[in-house]
Design a protein around this motif. Sequence first.
Motif, PDB file in Angstrom:
ATOM      1  N   TYR A 176       0.816  -1.217   0.000  1.00  0.00           N
ATOM      2  CA  TYR A 176       0.000   0.000   0.000  1.00  0.00           C
ATOM      3  C   TYR A 176       0.848   1.265   0.000  1.00  0.00           C
ATOM      4  O   TYR A 176       1.767   1.422   0.809  1.00  0.00           O
ATOM      5  N   ASN A 177       0.537   2.158  -0.939  1.00  0.00           N
ATOM      6  CA  ASN A 177       1.087   3.513  -0.946  1.00  0.00           C
ATOM      7  C   ASN A 177       0.060   4.444  -1.588  1.00  0.00           C
ATOM      8  O   ASN A 177      -1.061   4.024  -1.894  1.00  0.00           O
ATOM      9  N   ASP A 178       0.440   5.678  -1.796  1.00  0.00           N
ATOM     10  CA  ASP A 178      -0.506   6.675  -2.309  1.00  0.00           C
ATOM     11  C   ASP A 178      -0.987   6.354  -3.722  1.00  0.00           C
ATOM     12  O   ASP A 178      -1.990   6.934  -4.177  1.00  0.00           O
ATOM     13  N   LEU A 179      -0.298   5.476  -4.427  1.00  0.00           N
ATOM     14  CA  LEU A 179      -0.670   5.147  -5.804  1.00  0.00           C
ATOM     15  C   LEU A 179      -1.514   3.876  -5.893  1.00  0.00           C
ATOM     16  O   LEU A 179      -1.934   3.500  -6.989  1.00  0.00           O
ATOM     17  N   SER A 180      -1.769   3.241  -4.776  1.00  0.00           N
ATOM     18  CA  SER A 180      -2.473   1.959  -4.782  1.00  0.00           C
ATOM     19  C   SER A 180      -3.908   2.110  -5.276  1.00  0.00           C
ATOM     20  O   SER A 180      -4.586   3.095  -4.969  1.00  0.00           O
ATOM     21  N   THR A 181      -4.366   1.099  -6.036  1.00  0.00           N
ATOM     22  CA  THR A 181      -5.733   1.127  -6.576  1.00  0.00           C
ATOM     23  C   THR A 181      -6.500  -0.153  -6.268  1.00  0.00           C
ATOM     24  O   THR A 181      -7.592  -0.352  -6.798  1.00  0.00           O
ATOM     25  N   GLU A 182      -5.964  -1.035  -5.435  1.00  0.00           N
ATOM     26  CA  GLU A 182      -6.650  -2.271  -5.101  1.00  0.00           C
ATOM     27  C   GLU A 182      -7.983  -1.963  -4.400  1.00  0.00           C
ATOM     28  O   GLU A 182      -8.147  -0.902  -3.798  1.00  0.00           O
ATOM     29  N   GLN A 183      -8.916  -2.902  -4.480  1.00  0.00           N
ATOM     30  CA  GLN A 183     -10.252  -2.687  -3.922  1.00  0.00           C
ATOM     31  C   GLN A 183     -10.204  -2.261  -2.464  1.00  0.00           C
ATOM     32  O   GLN A 183     -10.903  -1.337  -2.044  1.00  0.00           O
ATOM     33  N   ILE A 184      -9.351  -2.897  -1.694  1.00  0.00           N
ATOM     34  CA  ILE A 184      -9.319  -2.622  -0.263  1.00  0.00           C
ATOM     35  C   ILE A 184      -8.893  -1.190   0.031  1.00  0.00           C
ATOM     36  O   ILE A 184      -9.318  -0.578   1.006  1.00  0.00           O
ATOM     37  N   THR A 185      -8.050  -0.618  -0.834  1.00  0.00           N
ATOM     38  CA  THR A 185      -7.534   0.733  -0.574  1.00  0.00           C
ATOM     39  C   THR A 185      -8.567   1.813  -0.857  1.00  0.00           C
ATOM     40  O   THR A 185      -8.335   2.989  -0.577  1.00  0.00           O
ATOM     41  N   ALA A 186      -9.714   1.443  -1.428  1.00  0.00           N
ATOM     42  CA  ALA A 186     -10.772   2.423  -1.676  1.00  0.00           C
ATOM     43  C   ALA A 186     -11.527   2.778  -0.400  1.00  0.00           C
ATOM     44  O   ALA A 186     -12.231   3.784  -0.351  1.00  0.00           O
ATOM     45  N   PHE A 187     -11.381   1.962   0.634  1.00  0.00           N
ATOM     46  CA  PHE A 187     -12.090   2.223   1.888  1.00  0.00           C
ATOM     47  C   PHE A 187     -11.320   3.234   2.729  1.00  0.00           C
ATOM     48  O   PHE A 187     -10.131   3.036   3.030  1.00  0.00           O
ATOM     49  N   GLN A 188     -12.001   4.315   3.117  1.00  0.00           N
ATOM     50  CA  GLN A 188     -11.370   5.338   3.943  1.00  0.00           C
ATOM     51  C   GLN A 188     -10.914   4.748   5.273  1.00  0.00           C
ATOM     52  O   GLN A 188      -9.862   5.127   5.804  1.00  0.00           O
ATOM     53  N   GLU A 189     -11.681   3.819   5.801  1.00  0.00           N
ATOM     54  CA  GLU A 189     -11.318   3.211   7.086  1.00  0.00           C
ATOM     55  C   GLU A 189      -9.991   2.463   6.977  1.00  0.00           C
ATOM     56  O   GLU A 189      -9.177   2.500   7.908  1.00  0.00           O
ATOM     57  N   PHE A 190      -9.775   1.789   5.835  1.00  0.00           N
ATOM     58  CA  PHE A 190      -8.497   1.105   5.631  1.00  0.00           C
ATOM     59  C   PHE A 190      -7.358   2.120   5.568  1.00  0.00           C
ATOM     60  O   PHE A 190      -6.316   1.952   6.208  1.00  0.00           O
TER      61      PHE A 190
ATOM     62  N   LEU B 178     -16.127  -1.352   8.354  1.00  0.00           N
ATOM     63  CA  LEU B 178     -16.050  -0.655   7.076  1.00  0.00           C
ATOM     64  C   LEU B 178     -17.381   0.008   6.756  1.00  0.00           C
ATOM     65  O   LEU B 178     -18.435  -0.396   7.255  1.00  0.00           O
ATOM     66  N   SER B 179     -17.333   1.012   5.901  1.00  0.00           N
ATOM     67  CA  SER B 179     -18.520   1.818   5.614  1.00  0.00           C
ATOM     68  C   SER B 179     -19.629   1.019   4.950  1.00  0.00           C
ATOM     69  O   SER B 179     -20.804   1.397   5.036  1.00  0.00           O
ATOM     70  N   ASN B 180     -19.313  -0.088   4.278  1.00  0.00           N
ATOM     71  CA  ASN B 180     -20.357  -0.877   3.608  1.00  0.00           C
ATOM     72  C   ASN B 180     -20.867  -2.028   4.475  1.00  0.00           C
ATOM     73  O   ASN B 180     -21.562  -2.914   3.995  1.00  0.00           O
TER      74      ASN B 180
END
Length: 619
Positions: A414-428, A446-448
Amino acid sequence: MAARKRNKALDIPVWVLLGLLILGLMGFGIGNYSGISNTIGKVGSEKVSVDDYVTSLRSSANQLSQQLGNTLSIQDAIAFGASQNAIASVSSRAALDDELKNIGLSVGDEVVYNNIITTPSFAGIDGSFDKSVYELTLQSNGITKSNYDELVRKDAARNLLTDALTSGVSIPNIYLDKLIEYQFQRRSYEWVEITDNLLTNPDPQWQDEDLQAYYQDNPDDYTLPTTLAITYAWVLPDMLTDTIEVSDDELQVMYDDAGETYQAPEKRAIDRLVFPTIEEAQEAYDSIQNEIQDFDTLATEKGILPEDLDQGIVRIEDLSESAASLVFASDELSVVEPVEISIGHALYRINAIIPAVSIPFEEAKEELRTQGVNEKALELINSNIENYNDILASGATLEDLANETDMVLGTVDYNDLSTEQITAFQEFRTAASSLTENSFPEIINLSNGGAIALRLDATTPPTLQPFEDVKEQIISDWVDNNLLQQKIELAEQNRAAIEAGVKLASVGLGELNTAIESTRFSPPQNSIGELHQDIFKLQDAKSSVIVENGSRVGLALLTEILPADRESSNVSQLLPLYEEQLSQGVSTDYFNFFTSDLLASKRFSLNQEIINSVHSQLQ
């Protein structure tokens, strides 16, 4: 110039203070500090109470939450500086109270009484002061009448001092004149955008040494940010849907409980205009039909506001039989013929026709099944949260957690460029930013409706990617940069000529754009980047500016500088607003300077140990 009105921003009514006090003491009642002293310090001879500090702390936490767009716990708010803000607030207030005592300024019992009986929080059903409401409110929050009287008295006295400090502040005319001239000065200019087709080499060819040089000159563009190797266990509602069943009986209950989602009568959105006689109603209807007047004009002439016309969305049974027979008979958005109602004669205007809904159970089943499965999945995850936490608390790893439950194990770099599904969650993202290799995994909602637990395995510092790995990106960047430099060079080549008097339209740099008498804050829609702002930085007409924004380059020539049009509606409308805002700002500065100087001149002591103890008990 008009004297400034009382600065409402500095006038805190006592009922607001009461509201803050009640908020601050929720779950943390007066005197319930497990042995903690009831003061956190003193300013002069004025004590700063724990209750006052807690109230200000919670208020500061709420403000921070609003600013950040995220609800903060009290502990998180303290970490973000809420404690410092609260201490500044209560110490300033204590300094004022101490000064009021020193100068002998206070208010009488009549002022206190009037403030109490006009407090909205103490109003009864009829809107007037209700003694029982007053007593119950104070009692339920552990506040005695004498203590509350003192709170009101101090607040009123502070307001007297505030008014004395801030009333009558005015802004010099010369300052307002300069502000208006700056805000509304007008400038005319013309500009062109230099496009690829104007370049001598619109398809530049690169050599390997060009790419190597560009790579070496721009290492930041090809350096990966700090990367966290994270292992996680998570479960989302859609991970469980294949294992969940919803029976037809359950679907039937959902269908029946869905209200008008699947079965709804036809509805209409209508307005109603009432007349005392059928003759007046008919005359109005005829004038609408003959396009002499419209419905809204008639209402305005009768002094009726739009909100008083609006009858909302109605069903056929909501209207009288005679009105319904006309309103629901029309298939058009129109005004129907006059009809007699209980309060006179009315014209109804149909604003919208909402068709009836009739979706049989069989057609709705799949949608209901999806909804039901998702609801059960959410319930299942929520019911298992405690079990997930218990497993982790027993010392289990994330791998164990995934093996023993329906959670799924995964890893991510994970870094600022990550686009994996999990990184879309603000809580993550929030949890990942605070992870250390010593962090203990804990369940995060998580929000969902899902849940996740994280572990940091390793941290990789910023790393320059190998040349071959990013060569394609380097090629693209080199070409873009080459084209950009060609555009800038072409603009520079023509800049001297247009400043010397050559028409910008005649130098062959493409379509000419013009801006006529534009003000500082009204750029043309097709402007390039900061071009409009840069034009207002020029000091003389016939000066030019080159602007770049991404791959776009523009060349602009300032043709005319005009003073503000002081007769314009913008200036006349905004001048009083500017004056009021500036006066309020100066008044607030006066008040802040006074309280800061006052606080600095008094003996001020804080007991950090007590403050820390208070923090430890707050949730």
